[in-house]
Design an enzyme around this catalytic site. Structure first.
Site, PDB file in Angstrom:
ATOM      1  N   LYS A  44       0.850  -1.193   0.000  1.00 42.16           N
ATOM      2  CA  LYS A  44       0.000   0.000   0.000  1.00 42.16           C
ATOM      3  C   LYS A  44       0.895   1.256   0.000  1.00 42.16           C
ATOM      4  CE  LYS A  44      -3.472   2.015   2.972  1.00 42.16           C
ATOM      5  NZ  LYS A  44      -4.012   1.953   4.317  1.00 42.16           N
ATOM      6  N   ARG A  93     -15.030   6.944  15.994  1.00 44.17           N
ATOM      7  CA  ARG A  93     -15.391   8.333  15.726  1.00 44.17           C
ATOM      8  C   ARG A  93     -16.901   8.560  15.677  1.00 44.17           C
ATOM      9  NH1 ARG A  93     -11.121   8.730  11.009  1.00 44.17           N
ATOM     10  NH2 ARG A  93     -11.695   6.553  11.114  1.00 44.17           N
ATOM     11  N   SER A 131      -6.802  10.605   8.685  1.00 45.44           N
ATOM     12  CA  SER A 131      -5.516  10.787   8.001  1.00 45.44           C
ATOM     13  C   SER A 131      -5.742  11.156   6.536  1.00 45.44           C
ATOM     14  CB  SER A 131      -4.678   9.515   8.109  1.00 45.44           C
ATOM     15  OG  SER A 131      -4.380   9.261   9.468  1.00 45.44           O
TER      16      SER A 131
HETATM   17  P1  ADP Z   1      -6.327   2.340   9.900  1.00 49.60           P
HETATM   18  O1  ADP Z   1      -6.321   1.282  10.980  1.00 49.60           O
HETATM   19  O2  ADP Z   1      -7.507   2.250   8.988  1.00 49.60           O
HETATM   20  O3  ADP Z   1      -5.031   2.554   9.214  1.00 49.60           O
HETATM   21  P2  ADP Z   1      -5.931   4.873  11.259  1.00 49.60           P
HETATM   22  O4  ADP Z   1      -4.458   4.809  11.191  1.00 49.60           O
HETATM   23  O5  ADP Z   1      -6.560   6.095  10.651  1.00 49.60           O
HETATM   24  O6  ADP Z   1      -6.668   3.645  10.675  1.00 49.60           O
HETATM   25  O7  ADP Z   1      -6.461   4.807  12.744  1.00 49.60           O
HETATM   26  C1  ADP Z   1      -6.062   3.902  13.698  1.00 49.60           C
HETATM   27  C2  ADP Z   1      -7.014   3.919  14.873  1.00 49.60           C
HETATM   28  O8  ADP Z   1      -7.308   5.255  15.281  1.00 49.60           O
HETATM   29  C3  ADP Z   1      -8.389   3.296  14.612  1.00 49.60           C
HETATM   30  O9  ADP Z   1      -8.818   2.665  15.806  1.00 49.60           O
HETATM   31  C4  ADP Z   1      -9.270   4.478  14.323  1.00 49.60           C
HETATM   32  O10 ADP Z   1     -10.634   4.217  14.595  1.00 49.60           O
HETATM   33  C5  ADP Z   1      -8.705   5.477  15.291  1.00 49.60           C
HETATM   34  N1  ADP Z   1      -8.979   6.854  14.862  1.00 49.60           N
HETATM   35  C6  ADP Z   1      -8.833   7.370  13.639  1.00 49.60           C
HETATM   36  N2  ADP Z   1      -9.191   8.674  13.619  1.00 49.60           N
HETATM   37  C7  ADP Z   1      -9.589   8.977  14.873  1.00 49.60           C
HETATM   38  C8  ADP Z   1     -10.106  10.181  15.491  1.00 49.60           C
HETATM   39  N3  ADP Z   1     -10.280  11.302  14.807  1.00 49.60           N
HETATM   40  N4  ADP Z   1     -10.384  10.130  16.810  1.00 49.60           N
HETATM   41  C9  ADP Z   1     -10.215   8.970  17.507  1.00 49.60           C
HETATM   42  N5  ADP Z   1      -9.763   7.805  16.981  1.00 49.60           N
HETATM   43  C10 ADP Z   1      -9.442   7.812  15.682  1.00 49.60           C
END
Ligand code: ADP
Length: 167
Positions: A44, A93, A131
């Site tokens: 990815k 969220r 992100s």
């Molecule tokens: P992924 O696992 O899809 O790569 P991320 O890196 O965006 O996801 O997020 C990792 C974790 O952080 C997940 O549990 C996600 O739900 C949580 N998360 C993402 N954005 C937020 C936010 N704005 N507030 C709280 N938790 C978040």
């Protein structure tokens, strides 16, 4: 396997934003040892290389004694086991996250029955953060001060700084 008090919080964190940081800080008050697992997926494409992501998250969380930041490849449940953890922390969220997280939680406990997932609700200030959104704002030169920690903002600025005039 007994609970060891070690919890794991995983994600791509590409990049790590204030919503992620808030979850880590709150989880660190609950669990004596928290491992932030930075997912590495060679298939990815990512904005920041795994080593860069690990480095900036370490900088952001440097003041938290019980928190370790480590890159990992492969299944989350295997990573958790390799660190003697049986608790997975996830952030939620909005209702839209629940479906996916519920499925992931069931899948992970099917893969490893000792694993439990613990959900923390996103802070109301950060429920809109993702992100993906941050990458889009960064590409267009938007102000990220309210969205990401300083160490991340500096790297985003360096990456997306407008090119100077060519001599
Ligand atoms: P992924 O696992 O899809 O790569 P991320 O890196 O965006 O996801 O997020 C990792 C974790 O952080 C997940 O549990 C996600 O739900 C949580 N998360 C993402 N954005 C937020 C936010 N704005 N507030 C709280 N938790 C978040």
């Amino acid at each position: 396997m007994p609970t060891t008090g070690v919890a794991v919080y995983t994600g791509s964190f590409d990049p790590f934003h204030l919503g992620h940081e808030d979850i880590v800080r709150r989880a660190a008050r609950i669990f004596p040892q928290l491992i932030v697992g930075v997912g590495i997926n060679p298939e990815k494409p990512s904005m920041f290389a795994p080593t860069e992501r690990v480095a900036m998250i370490r900088e952001v969380l440097a003041d938290l004694a019980g928190v370790e930041v480590i890159g990992f490849e492969g299944l989350t449940v295997r990573f958790a086991r390799s660190r003697q953890a049986r608790l997975l922390v996830r952030g939620i969220r909005a209702l839209s996250d629940v479906d996916y997280e519920f499925t992931m939680s069931l899948t992970n406990s099917s893969l490893d029955a000792d694993i439990e997932t613990v959900f923390l609700m996103a802070h109301k200030e950060y429920t809109h953060l993702s992100s993906t959104l941050i990458r889009q704002i960064a590409c267009h030169g938007g102000d990220l001060r309210d969205f990401v920690p300083l160490a991340v903002m500096q790297r985003l600025r360096a990456r997306f700084a407008p090119a100077g005039p060519t001599p």
